[in-house]
Design an enzyme around this catalytic site. Structure first.
Site, PDB file in Angstrom:
ATOM      1  N   GLU A  97       0.807  -1.223   0.000  1.00  0.00           N
ATOM      2  CA  GLU A  97       0.000   0.000   0.000  1.00  0.00           C
ATOM      3  C   GLU A  97       0.837   1.268   0.000  1.00  0.00           C
ATOM      4  OE1 GLU A  97      -3.075   0.067   2.936  1.00  0.00           O
ATOM      5  OE2 GLU A  97      -3.858  -1.892   2.379  1.00  0.00           O
ATOM      6  N   GLU A 136      -5.109  -8.499   1.131  1.00  0.00           N
ATOM      7  CA  GLU A 136      -5.730  -8.068   2.386  1.00  0.00           C
ATOM      8  C   GLU A 136      -7.213  -7.882   2.162  1.00  0.00           C
ATOM      9  OE1 GLU A 136      -4.234  -4.705   4.565  1.00  0.00           O
ATOM     10  OE2 GLU A 136      -2.143  -5.248   4.202  1.00  0.00           O
TER      11      GLU A 136
END
Lengths: 491, 491, 491, 491
Positions: free
Chosen positions: C209, C387
Site C-alpha cells: 500500500e 488483504e
C-alpha cells in the site's frame, strides 16, 4: 415554575462569519478562514467540508427577518459580532500606535490617539461599518439588548495567511496570533470600533472562545481549524498573545465606552473516571483549564507568568458550555476518553448512556452547573451563559436540552450565583466552521437554497420560556438529568 | 402557508372511560370495561396491563384545567363523550319501548314515548347528567364547538358482563352486542340523552369506532378487548347490532335535536405488496372494509343485506386514522403483514423505512389522503378527521406527525373534498384500554401521580396551527412524507 | 459448493510493526512510526491513540503459537513482513552504491555490488535477521507458502523523522519519501534481504500500500499518518519516489532470487451517485487511481511521465480491498461522500443501508468484484487478494464478510481471471496504526494483557473454507450482497 | 479450558411436531395443534402465524441428513420425541384398562395388561412406529445416546379439539387435559411405547414442559396456544391431570424398561426489582413455581395436595432454560415486568442493558446458574439441561449465548451439582408453534423452500465444545455475563 430574576437576559448568540454570507454582497473574502475553507488541499484532505460560507443563512441581508423571529419568540437580548477583516480588509500596520513593552518584550500598553483613529477610519470599510450599525440599531430599536463581540476567529488575511504559513513556514508568512503584531493590530481595531460605537452596545466582549483558536488551531488539528499544524509551543504563544490582545483591547474600549467589557470562554467540564488521575486532574485545571482567565483576572498564570498590566481586565465573563470532557492521561498527556463528551458517535449513546447529538457530543447538563459553580468560586464575577446549544437537525433532543441546561442555571442562581442571562446557540442554522452546513444548531431551520426560515418545535419552547421569564411548570418534565443508563434507549 | 377553510374545526377528541377517572369520585365501576381491566385472570394472562382507569388523568374533576389549556392552544372544537353506564348504572330493560321488527326479526324501529323518557329519567343518575352538562357548558361558554359522542366502548355491566360470558358462555350471561337487546337499550339511552340535551351539542355522533368493538372483541383477541373470545360469527352479529343501534339511535336523536348526527369509524388504509392479491384486496374492501358505513348510508351491505330502515342515517362521517394495513391472504384469510402498519416493533422502523411509534405503529400520512379520497368518492358526505395521533412519550415524531397528516387533509380539501375539521387524539395522555398508561397520546403529558399537566413541544406546534388556521410556512418543513428508506435512520 | 482452483492460496497477511511488539525484546524503536505514535504532541492532539506497539500481540516471540493456530485453521499461505528499521537501525547512507540518473535526475538504476552487500551485512542487525529467518522457516517447515513483503510503512528514523520535519521543515530534517535518497537506501535494503534469503520466500512483494503512505501522510492528514502535513506537491513527490523504489527494488531482488516479485496496492472501488460526475470519475481513474501501478507496469503515468526504466517491473499484483469510495467533486477536488465507504458512523448503517464496521467502513463486497475485473482488464496480470478484513470486535459481520468477499473472488475466477489466493487481514488482532488497539481485525482475538489468543466464530468459518478449498454449500447462506436497504435493520 | 465431566452429554433436543413436517408424507393431521394452526379464525385473529408445519424442516424424511450433521459436530446425545397422535390417530378409549381411583376420584393407578397392549398394537399406526424406530436406530447406530420424550404438546384430536371446545364449550367437546380421561389414555400410550421399545432409549422423559401446556393454553392466551381461553380453574385442572399422567406414565414405563424415567420442565428464573415484593416472590415459588415437580417428587403440592401415589416418580429432571422473569404483583396477581425476561422488544436491549433475541427474550445466563442451584438444593436429583437456545437468525448472539450458558453449568458442576448433559435447542431451525417459521433457533439454518441445511457460525463453535468436552480456552472470551449496561450498545 422555576423563575429567573427580573431583567434576566434571554436570547441568542451569533457571529459574523457563520451567519452573514448567503446572498450576493454578503461574502467577505478577506479573512484567513475564508481562504482556509476554500483551499482545495484542505477540501481534498477532508480537513474542511467543501461547504462555503457564501451559501450560508444570509444574515447580512436578512437580519430584519431574523430579528422579527427573535422578537416574536420573546427574546430580549442578542449577542452579535463584527468581522475584523470586513472592517479592515487592508493592513492597518501602517497606522502608528504607541506600543509599550516591558523588559521581556511583553506588550503592556498600546495607545491609539485621535490621529490614529482618523487614519483607521480612512482605512476602514465605512459602508460595512454603517451596515453593522444599521443591523445593531434594528435590534436596539425593538427594545432589545445588544452584546457586541469583536472577535470570533477569522483574522484579516494580511495578518494570518494559513495557506502561506503551511507552504513557507510561520516565519515567512503572516502568522496570526503567534506573532505579537496581532496584539497591536487587534487593539487598533477594538479602539476604532469603540470610538465609532461608544455606548451603543449594552455590553462588550473582546473575543469569543480564544481557547478554540489556540487549541484547535495548533493542537487538535483534526478539527480542521487554521493554521492546522501541531505545535504546543505555538499554541502557548498564541494563547499569550490572545491574552494580551484582550487586555489591550479592554483598555482601548474603556476609553470610549462606559459599558462593561468582558470576554467569552468555552468550558467543557473536566472529569475523570479513574481516581488515580485525581492529582493530574487538579494540576490540569490549575495549569491549563483556568490559565487564560486567570491571566486577565489575576494577572498570573502558566501562560503569562506574573503581569500586573493584564490584571482585572474583566467586567463580566461569558461562559459557553456544550458538554463535558472525560480525561485520562497517557504518559502525562491529557486526552479525552472516547465514548464521552465530544468524543461520541453521532446520534449514538455515550458510554454513560446519555444521548449524543448529530455532532457526537454527549448531552450532559450537570456539567454546566459544575462549571458555573467552579467559576463563581474562583472569580466571583457576574456571568452570562453566552452559548449553549445542540446540533440536532430533527429536534429530538433540543427541547429537553434547553430546559435542562436552563434548569442548571436556575439551580446555580438559587445559590446566589450572579448569572445575568442565557443566550442560545443559535437562533438559526449556520455555517459550522470546518464542518460546514451539516451540523444544525438553530432553533430555526434554514433552507439554504431558498434562505427560508422554519421553526423547529424548540423555538416554540423557547418562546414559552422567554415570555414567562422562567421554566413554566408545564415544561418542567423536559428537565432530563442523570437519566439512568439505557432508560431512554429502552423506552 | 397552507390555509384551512374558514370555520375549520381544530381541536381534540376524548372519551369518558379513558379520561374521567383519576381522582376520588371520578370512577365508574358499572361497565364491562371496568370489570374487564380489573379482572385478576385478565391481568395474570397479560391481556390487560394491570393499570386501572381510576388512576387516570382525572378529567371528571379537572375538566376546567384541560379546557383552559385547550383554549390557550387556540382549539375551537372538542369532541367529548358520555358514559352510558354512568348514566344508567341500573338496567333500563324494564322501561317499555315500542320495538318494531320485520319478518326476519330485524329491529326496524324503536319508539320511546314521553312516559318512557320520564321513567328513564327516574332511573338515570341525574347528578352525573348534571355534571356532564356542566362540563359541556364550561367548554361552550368559552365559545368552543362541541361534538358529542354517545358510545365509546364501555357498556353497562347489566348488558355485557364479559367475565360471566367467559365463565358461563354468551347464552348464559349478559352478552353485549351479540344480543339485539343491546339495540333497544342503546336507543333508550340515546333518546334520553337527546331529550335532555336537545341542541346543546353542535354535532352528534352515535358511536366511536364500532369496528374496534366487533373486530377487537371477537377476532383480534390479542388486543385484550372484551369479551375476548374468537368467533367470526359473533363478530358479524355484533356488527349487525351496532349498525341497528346506530340507525335507531340516529332516529331517536333526530326527534329531539336539529343538529347533524353522524358516526365515527376508524380506517387503516389497506394496501398489498404483491399484485397477485389485487382481486382479494378489492373484495376485502367491498365486503369488509366498507360494509358497516355502507349499511347506514346505502342500507345495503354484507352485514345487513338490503335494509331500507338503515339507509341514509348519516349526516356526517367521522374518520379516525392512525396508520395503514398491508394485507396478505393465507388460505383466503386476510392478515396484516408484520413489519408494516400496526405490526411493527416499538420505536423501530417499518420494513418501508418509516419510523414507528411507541405502540409499534408505522407513521404513514399518505394513507390518510387515500382514505379520505376513497370515502369521498364512495359517500360524498362531509367528513371530520375525528381522531389522529401518535403514542410518542418523548415527542420525537408528534410534531411532524401532526403537520404531515394535516397537510394530507389540506391536499384533499384542495380537491374540494368537504372536510370540516381535525381533532387530535388527544389533548392529554390517557388510559389506553388494555395497554393502560404506557401508551402516551397526549399533546400534553400527564403526571399520573400529581395529575399535573405538562406541555409537550407538539402542543406549541398545535397552537401555531390552530391560531393561524393552517400550516404556517414556518412549519412546512415538518411535513415528512415518503422519506426514502434509511434517510432518517442514517442521519 | 463454490470451489476454488487447485493450489489456491488461503491464508492471512501480517506486518512487522503491527504484530511484533508486545513482549520485552520485541520492540523496535528505530522507525518514524515508533517515534510518531509516542510523540506527546501527537497524543495530545488526538492524531494518534496513545496506545503503543510495545503492548501489541507479541508475534516476535509468539510466532509459533500463531503458526500453530494458522495450521489448525488449514491455512496454507502467509504473508509476512520485515521491518527495514529493525535490520538497519543505523544509516546505510555510507555504503556506496552505483546510482544512475537520467538527464532529469530520475534514478534509473541502483547497483549494489558484492562489496556493498558485505558492508551492509556488517551494518545489519544480524541477530534480528536470524530471528526473521527462524520465523519464516517455522512456517515453511509446516509446509506453508510464504509471501514476503519488504516494506509496510515504518522507515528507519535516520531516513524519516516526522517530528523533526514538523519542527524544522522537510528541508532541514530526514524527510522520508519526498527525498530520493530513500530510493537508494530502499534498494540497498531490498538487495541485502534478497541476497540473504534468495529463494526462501515463494513470492516477494516490495511494498504494501504505497498509496497509504503518500496519500494519508500528505493529504488525508486526519488519518494520523506521518509526517502529517498537507501538501499535494509532496504527496506526488513521495509517490514518484515510491515508484522508483519499487522498480529499483524489483531489479535488485531479481538478481538474487528466481521467485516472482510484485507489489501490494489498496483499492477502494470508486463510484459516483450523480451522473454529472461521470467524466470526472473517468478522469480520476486515469490520472490518480491507476497512476501508480501504470507506472511500474506500463512505465507511463501522471506520476512519472514516460519512463522505460520503470516498465514491466511487476510479476504479480497484490490487491487489498476493504470498501468502496463514493466520490463527489467540490470545485474539481474529489472528496468522499459521507455516509458511504470509509466515511460512515461506527457500527451504523450506510446511506445505502449496508452495515458498517467498528471502524465506520461500509461492507460492500460487490466492490471487490469490480476492482478485480477492472484490474484484469487493464493489466491482465495474476493477482492475489492480499488483504481483506473487517474491524468487528464482536464478530457480528465477519463471518458473512469473509464468505461474501470470497464469493466475489469466485465469481471473478469463473470468468477466468487469474486470482491465486486470498489472504485475510488478519489472523489476530493487532496494532491499527494511529487508531491503536481499538480496531480489531483478527479472526482470533488477542487479550493484550495476557497475550492469550481466542478464536472468534469466524476463525472456525475460515477453517471450513480453507479445509474444503471453497465455500461449502453449508456456508453459502452467509453470502450477503446487495441486501435491500433496511432489511437487516428491520429484522 | 473449562472441562466437563467424562461422559458429559452434549447434544440437541428436537420434537415431533416442529420438525417432522416439510416433505410429502411427513404431515400428521391428527392433533389439536394441527387443527389449531390451520384454523382460519385463528389465523385471522393473529393468534397463529399462518405458517404451517407441513412446510417445515422435514425431519421425517431427512433425519439421516441431520444426524450426519450432528455426528460431524461431535454431538453425542439427542433428545427426540414421538407424536402421540401419529401413533394413535384413532381413539384408544375402547381399550379397557384397570383404573384405580381414591375416594376423591384421583387416579392412583392405571394398569394395562398384555391384552390391552395387543389391542393397542392393533389400533396403532405400526408403520409410523417402525419409522420412528428406524430414526432412533439411525442415531444409536452412530454410537449416540438417545433420550426419548413421549409428549411435546400436540394431543390426538379425539382427545382434544380446541376449535370444538371454543364453539361448544369444554363440556361438549374433547377437552384435553382438563378431562382426566387424558390421564388414562396417556398411560395407555406410554405403556404401549415402552412395551415396544423397552431399553432402546438411554433415558425416558414422559413429557416436555407441561407448564407450557397448562399456563399458555389457559392463562397466557396471547401466546396462541390451544385451547386459548382464559381460566385459572382449568389451568389448575390441566396441571393436576398432567401430574397424574406423568406419574401413571412413569409407572407404566418402568414395567418395560430399566432405563431412568424423568420429566422436562421449563424454568424462567423469577426475580423482583422491588424488595417489597420479597414475600410475594417466596410465596410464588412455593405455591406455583415449584408445585408441579414437588408433586411428583414429594407427592405434595398446591396442585395435588398430599398424594403418596405420585411421590418419587422422578429418576432425573430435565431443565429447559431460556431467560428470567422479573415479577411484580398487581393486586396479588403476579405479572412479568415489561422490559425484562420474555417481555422485551425484538432485537432491542432489556432495561438492564442486556441484548434481546429476535423473539424479544432477554439474554441472561446467570439465571441458569440460579435455577440449577435452586433445583439441586430442593431435589438433589441428577439433571440434564434439556433445552437452551436463542432465536437469532443472524447468529449475532448465539455463539456467546451457548458458551455463556455452558459456563454457568460448569460453575454449577464445580460445586458438585450433578448435571449430566447439555442439549441445545436446537440443531436446525424449526416450526415455533404459534410463531411459525419466523423464530429461528437452529445451529443450522434451514432453507424451507429447498430444505437445505446451512451451518451458522455457532454450529462450528458447538463442534469445538463437543469435540473438546468443555469450553476450550480459545473460546472463553465468549462468556459474557453481567456486561455493564450500554457496553455492548456503545461499542
Amino acid at each position: 415554575m422555576y423563575s429567573f430574576p427580573k431583567n434576566f437576559m434571554i436570547g441568542y448568540s451569533a457571529s459574523g462569519f457563520q451567519f452573514e454570507g448567503g446572498l450576493p454582497g454578503g461574502e467577505n473574502p478577506n479573512s484567513d478562514w475564508w481562504v482556509w475553507v476554500h483551499d482545495p488541499e484542505n477540501i481534498a484532505s477532508g480537513l474542511v467540508s467543501g461547504d462555503f460560507p457564501e451559501d450560508g443563512p444570509g444574515y447580512w441581508h436578512l437580519y430584519k427577518t431574523d430579528h422579527d423571529i427573535a422578537e416574536r419568540l420573546g427574546i430580549n437580548t442578542v449577542r452579535l459580532g463584527i468581522e475584523w477583516s470586513r472592517i479592515f480588509p487592508e493592513p492597518t500596520l501602517g497606522v502608528r500606535a504607541t506600543v509599550d513593552r516591558d523588559e521581556e518584550g511583553n506588550i503592556v500598553s498600546v495607545d491609539i490617539d485621535q490621529g490614529d483613529l482618523e487614519k483607521l477610519d480612512r482605512l476602514a470599510n465605512r459602508s460595512a461599518m454603517e451596515h453593522y450599525i444599521a443591523i445593531f440599531n434594528d435590534w436596539i430599536d425593538r427594545g432589545g439588548k445588544l452584546i457586541l463581540n469583536l472577535y470570533h476567529w477569522p483574522m484579516p488575511l494580511w495578518l494570518h495567511n494559513p495557506i502561506a504559513v503551511r507552504r513557507r513556514g510561520p516565519d515567512r508568512a503572516p502568522a496570526g496570533w503567534i506573532d505579537d503584531k496581532a496584539v497591536v493590530e487587534f487593539t487598533k481595531y477594538t479602539a476604532y470600533i469603540a470610538w465609532r460605537l461608544g455606548d451603543l452596545p449594552d455590553m462588550w466582549s473582546t473575543m469569543n472562545e480564544p481557547n478554540a483558536v489556540y487549541l484547535l488551531g495548533y493542537i487538535y488539528i483534526k478539527s480542521g481549524f487554521p493554521p492546522g499544524y501541531l505545535s504546543v509551543e505555538h499554541s502557548l504563544k498564541a494563547a499569550k498573545n490572545l491574552v494580551q490582545a484582550h487586555a489591550r483591547g479592554y483598555d482601548a474600549i474603556k476609553r470610549f465606552s462606559r459599558k462593561p467589557v468582558g470576554i467569552i470562554y468555552v468550558y467543557s467540564w473536566p472529569e475523570i473516571l479513574n481516581d488515580r488521575y485525581r492529582d493530574r486532574l487538579n494540576e490540569y485545571r490549575e495549569t491549563i483549564y483556568h490559565a487564560f482567565i486567570d491571566s486577565i483576572k489575576f494577572g498570573r498564570s502558566s501562560i503569562v507568568g506574573e503581569r500586573d498590566d493584564l490584571k482585572d481586565r474583566l467586567d463580566w465573563l461569558g461562559v459557553n458550555y456544550y458538554t463535558r470532557a472525560i480525561l485520562e492521561f497517557s504518559r502525562d498527556v491529557p486526552r479525552q476518553v472516547p465514548g464521552y463528551g465530544h468524543v461520541c458517535g453521532e446520534n449514538k449513546y455515550s458510554l454513560a448512556g446519555r444521548p449524543c447529538s448529530d455532532f457526537g457530543w454527549e448531552i450532559y447538563p450537570e456539567g454546566l452547573y459544575m462549571v458555573i459553580k467552579d467559576l463563581w468560586r474562583r472569580y466571583g464575577i457576574k456571568m452570562i451563559l453566552t452559548e449553549n446549544g445542540v446540533s440536532d437537525r430533527h429536534d429530538r433532543y433540543r427541547p429537553s436540552f434547553i430546559v435542562s441546561h436552563l434548569y442548571m442555571l436556575y439551580r446555580a442562581m438559587k445559590e446566589n450565583i450572579d448569572i445575568q442571562g442565557y443566550l442560545h446557540w443559535s437562533l438559526t442554522d449556520n455555517y459550522e466552521w470546518a464542518q460546514g452546513f451539516k451540523q444544525r444548531f438553530g432553533l430555526v431551520e434554514v433552507d439554504y437554497g431558498s434562505k427560508k426560515r422554519r421553526l423547529r418545535p424548540s423555538a416554540l419552547i423557547y418562546r414559552e420560556i422567554a415570555s414567562s421569564n422562567g421554566i413554566p411548570e408545564e415544561l418542567e418534565h423536559l428537565i432530563q438529568i442523570h437519566s439512568p443508563p439505557n432508560r431512554l434507549e429502552a423506552e
